[in-house]
Structure formats: structure tokens, C-alpha cells
Design an enzyme around this catalytic site. Structure first.
Site, PDB file in Angstrom:
ATOM      1  N   ASP A 156       0.866  -1.187   0.000  1.00 15.81           N
ATOM      2  CA  ASP A 156       0.000   0.000   0.000  1.00 15.81           C
ATOM      3  C   ASP A 156       0.896   1.229   0.000  1.00 15.81           C
ATOM      4  O   ASP A 156       1.443   1.609   1.028  1.00 15.81           O
ATOM      5  CB  ASP A 156      -0.912  -0.023   1.229  1.00 15.81           C
ATOM      6  CG  ASP A 156      -1.750   1.242   1.382  1.00 15.81           C
ATOM      7  OD1 ASP A 156      -1.827   2.023   0.407  1.00 15.81           O
ATOM      8  OD2 ASP A 156      -2.313   1.449   2.473  1.00 15.81           O
ATOM      9  N   GLY A 189       1.328   4.900  -0.018  1.00 12.00           N
ATOM     10  CA  GLY A 189       0.648   6.153   0.246  1.00 12.00           C
ATOM     11  C   GLY A 189       1.550   7.339  -0.023  1.00 12.00           C
ATOM     12  O   GLY A 189       2.628   7.222  -0.611  1.00 12.00           O
ATOM     13  N   ASN A 190       1.116   8.490   0.433  1.00 11.48           N
ATOM     14  CA  ASN A 190       1.884   9.717   0.215  1.00 11.48           C
ATOM     15  C   ASN A 190       3.168   9.745   1.035  1.00 11.48           C
ATOM     16  O   ASN A 190       4.164  10.319   0.606  1.00 11.48           O
ATOM     17  CB  ASN A 190       1.029  10.940   0.571  1.00 11.48           C
ATOM     18  CG  ASN A 190      -0.136  11.121  -0.368  1.00 11.48           C
ATOM     19  OD1 ASN A 190       0.044  11.380  -1.544  1.00 11.48           O
ATOM     20  ND2 ASN A 190      -1.351  10.984   0.151  1.00 11.48           N
ATOM     21  N   SER A 191       3.144   9.114   2.209  1.00  8.71           N
ATOM     22  CA  SER A 191       4.271   9.214   3.128  1.00  8.71           C
ATOM     23  C   SER A 191       5.015   7.905   3.355  1.00  8.71           C
ATOM     24  O   SER A 191       6.210   7.923   3.658  1.00  8.71           O
ATOM     25  CB  SER A 191       3.791   9.740   4.499  1.00  8.71           C
ATOM     26  OG  SER A 191       3.101  10.968   4.358  1.00  8.71           O
ATOM     27  N   LYS A 222       3.373   0.842   3.047  1.00  8.61           N
ATOM     28  CA  LYS A 222       2.977  -0.182   4.007  1.00  8.61           C
ATOM     29  C   LYS A 222       3.002  -1.545   3.319  1.00  8.61           C
ATOM     30  O   LYS A 222       2.704  -1.637   2.127  1.00  8.61           O
ATOM     31  CB  LYS A 222       1.563   0.088   4.541  1.00  8.61           C
ATOM     32  CG  LYS A 222       1.482   1.199   5.579  1.00  8.61           C
ATOM     33  CD  LYS A 222       1.411   2.576   4.974  1.00  8.61           C
ATOM     34  CE  LYS A 222       0.061   2.843   4.334  1.00  8.61           C
ATOM     35  NZ  LYS A 222      -0.010   4.214   3.750  1.00  8.61           N
ATOM     36  N   TYR A 279     -17.725   8.719  -8.792  1.00 10.69           N
ATOM     37  CA  TYR A 279     -16.984   9.564  -9.718  1.00 10.69           C
ATOM     38  C   TYR A 279     -17.389   9.270 -11.168  1.00 10.69           C
ATOM     39  O   TYR A 279     -17.519   8.104 -11.560  1.00 10.69           O
ATOM     40  CB  TYR A 279     -15.480   9.313  -9.587  1.00 10.69           C
ATOM     41  CG  TYR A 279     -14.798   9.993  -8.417  1.00 10.69           C
ATOM     42  CD1 TYR A 279     -15.441  10.130  -7.184  1.00 10.69           C
ATOM     43  CD2 TYR A 279     -13.494  10.468  -8.540  1.00 10.69           C
ATOM     44  CE1 TYR A 279     -14.808  10.733  -6.119  1.00 10.69           C
ATOM     45  CE2 TYR A 279     -12.855  11.081  -7.472  1.00 10.69           C
ATOM     46  CZ  TYR A 279     -13.513  11.207  -6.259  1.00 10.69           C
ATOM     47  OH  TYR A 279     -12.887  11.810  -5.212  1.00 10.69           O
ATOM     48  N   GLY A 333      -8.927   7.564  -5.857  1.00 11.38           N
ATOM     49  CA  GLY A 333      -7.719   6.873  -5.409  1.00 11.38           C
ATOM     50  C   GLY A 333      -7.957   5.394  -5.168  1.00 11.38           C
ATOM     51  O   GLY A 333      -8.980   5.001  -4.588  1.00 11.38           O
ATOM     52  N   ASP A 392      -6.523   3.485  -3.108  1.00 10.47           N
ATOM     53  CA  ASP A 392      -6.561   3.145  -1.684  1.00 10.47           C
ATOM     54  C   ASP A 392      -7.978   3.300  -1.140  1.00 10.47           C
ATOM     55  O   ASP A 392      -8.461   2.451  -0.373  1.00 10.47           O
ATOM     56  CB  ASP A 392      -5.563   3.988  -0.895  1.00 10.47           C
ATOM     57  CG  ASP A 392      -5.758   5.487  -1.053  1.00 10.47           C
ATOM     58  OD1 ASP A 392      -6.398   5.930  -2.043  1.00 10.47           O
ATOM     59  OD2 ASP A 392      -5.267   6.245  -0.193  1.00 10.47           O
ATOM     60  N   ARG A 393      -8.666   4.378  -1.539  1.00  8.59           N
ATOM     61  CA  ARG A 393     -10.049   4.564  -1.108  1.00  8.59           C
ATOM     62  C   ARG A 393     -10.947   3.461  -1.668  1.00  8.59           C
ATOM     63  O   ARG A 393     -11.816   2.932  -0.970  1.00  8.59           O
ATOM     64  CB  ARG A 393     -10.555   5.941  -1.550  1.00  8.59           C
ATOM     65  CG  ARG A 393      -9.859   7.097  -0.861  1.00  8.59           C
ATOM     66  CD  ARG A 393     -10.205   8.433  -1.510  1.00  8.59           C
ATOM     67  NE  ARG A 393     -11.594   8.791  -1.294  1.00  8.59           N
ATOM     68  CZ  ARG A 393     -12.166   9.865  -1.860  1.00  8.59           C
ATOM     69  NH1 ARG A 393     -11.466  10.624  -2.689  1.00  8.59           N
ATOM     70  NH2 ARG A 393     -13.433  10.143  -1.613  1.00  8.59           N
TER      71      ARG A 393
END
Length: 254
Positions: A6, A8-10, A13, A93, A100, A102-103
Site C-alpha cells: 500500500d 501512500g503519500n508518506s 505499508k 466519480y 484513489g 486506496d479509497r
């Protein structure tokens, strides 16, 4: 054995999942150094036969992960894509690829794990709140800055306020650092509570389950005033379901 990623932005994982065993999880930086660290963990745990990648980063990062898999002798990653109805969730959408992954993965997992309408809250670098009806139709959502962004904006936008780490949270703190730590945590928890209540009001008469995930989910669960079902591995669970089809939940029944 499966390797779930996973990005992510930071953080990147990861989870190593094997039937009959508790998943092994961790996080590294989303770069070559982090991937090298992850390679060491794979050597220790054993080579997975499948790899799934959920990523909010650009296509270059997916290519980087693919190259890393080749160098490690792993199969090419199954890259999770946002779909419309293929996995039981219909995004609101108009352009589904703009939602995203992840969502999307989190909503897929929540819809599989819970019955009825849902509010899915992911507390990461950004906080996302998504509403689903009982049929898996995504009704829309909300996005607000996460805890780290709130704190960095205070530090960057003022002349003398310090950056802070985790402190004891108090409703009335007696020094600047504790006040920033407490104000941001309690402010974010109140914001999530309030937005969830607003979303619930427009969803209809049935009361939705509120499912909480993400790196700061524990703080919201501890300091929010609403009741949440905390599922820290929701994105991984969604990636597992999407990759494996009608498979079991490795955090509950494998």
C-alpha cells in the site's frame, strides 16, 4: 503466501499474508532504500507467489516496484485499479480512475466485511470520508488535511511555533507544544465526528456503520466521541479481495 503493498503519500505499508498464520506487517519509505529494507524482510519470511500493489503515487513508482520485483525474483505485481462494480462497489466519480485506489480498496473491503450502509474513514496524510449504501453504491465523500499536514502547516505558517511529536493529549494544555499536539488531535477527531454526522444525515434513515482505518485511526478512535469499527488493515484486505476474488479475509478467517 502473498505480499500486499500500500503505497501512500508518506509510507509504503506492506503485509505478508499466509493462510493459517497471522499476517506480518510493517512500513518503509516509498523509495529504493525502503524497497531494499523490504527485500530483507522477504528473505526472512519467504518468497511470496503473488504481489498486489495499491498506490496513490505516480506510474513511475509502479514501474519502480515492478523492477524491484524482477530483481528479487518475484512475480510482477498485480496493480489494483479502481473499477465500477467489478468488486461490488460502484464509485460515484464520473471518471472512476480519478478515485484513489486506496479509497476504492478500503470501500471494497468494508462492503465485504460489513452489512448495510457504511461510512469509511481513512486517516492518513489526508483524511477521506466515503459513504456507501447497502448495495455498494458510493454516494460520494469528503477530504480534509490529516494530522501531519495540520501540524506542518502550523509550523511552516507561523514565526515561532515548533513542530511537535506525539504528546499527552489534554483538553486544556499548559504549554505551547502540548497545546499544538492536543489541539490538532482533538480538532481532527471533532472534525471527523462532525463530518460523519453530516454525512449520516444525508444518507437516509438507516444508521451506517462507521469504519475507521489509516495511520492516525487509533487517535481518532481514542479521542472521537462517536463509535467506530477500527480496521487498521482495511486497504490490505481490499487488495487481497480484489486480487484473490471470493477469498477469505486473512485477518479473520484464514
Amino acid at each position: 503466501m502473498k505480499l500486499l503493498l500500500d503505497a501512500g503519500n508518506s509510507r509504503l505499508k506492506w503485509a505478508i499474508v499466509e493462510r493459517g498464520a497471522e499476517p506480518v506487517t510493517g512500513a518503509v519509505s516509498p523509495d529504493e532504500e525502503g524497497l531494499s529494507e523490504l527485500a530483507g524482510r522477504i528473505v526472512a519470511e519467504g518468497a511470496p507467489e503473488r504481489v498486489a500493489l495499491v498506490s496513490v503515487r505516480d506510474a513511475a513508482f509502479a514501474d519502480q516496484v515492478s523492477g524491484w520485483c524482477v530483481r528479487q525474483g518475484l512475480p510482477s505485481p498485480f496493480v489494483v485499479r479502481t473499477g465500477r462494480g467489478a468488486h461490488g462497489v460502484w464509485p460515484a466519480y464520473a471518471q472512476v480512475e480519478a478515485l484513489g485506489t486506496d479509497r476504492y480498496a478500503a470501500m471494497v473491503a468494508a462492503h465485504r466485511l460489513f452489512e448495510g450502509p457504511l461510512v469509511v474513514v481513512d486517516c492518513g496524510t489526508a483524511v477521506t470520508i466515503d459513504a456507501l449504501d447497502e448495495h455498494g453504491r458510493h454516494l460520494g465523500g469528503l477530504i480534509l488535511p490529516g494530522l501531519s499536514l495540520m501540524r506542518r502547516s502550523l509550523c511552516a505558517g507561523t514565526a515561532a511555533l515548533p513542530d511537535v511529536d506525539e504528546r499527552r493529549i489534554s483538553s486544556l494544555a499548559a504549554n505551547t507544544v502540548d497545546q499544538i499536539a492536543s489541539g490538532t488531535v482533538l480538532g481532527l477527531a471533532s472534525a471527523v465526528d462532525g463530518l460523519c454526522e453530516r454525512v449520516t444525515e444525508v444518507m437516509g434513515p438507516a444508521v451506517p456503520a462507521r469504519v475507521l482505518t489509516g495511520g492516525d485511526a487509533a487517535l481518532i478512535d481514542a479521542h472521537g466521541r462517536l463509535s467506530y469499527a477500527w480496521r487498521p488493515w482495511l486497504v490490505f484486505q481490499g487488495a487481497f479481495f480484489i486480487m484473490e476474488g471470493d477469498a477469505c479475509d486473512p485477518w479473520r478467517s484464514c
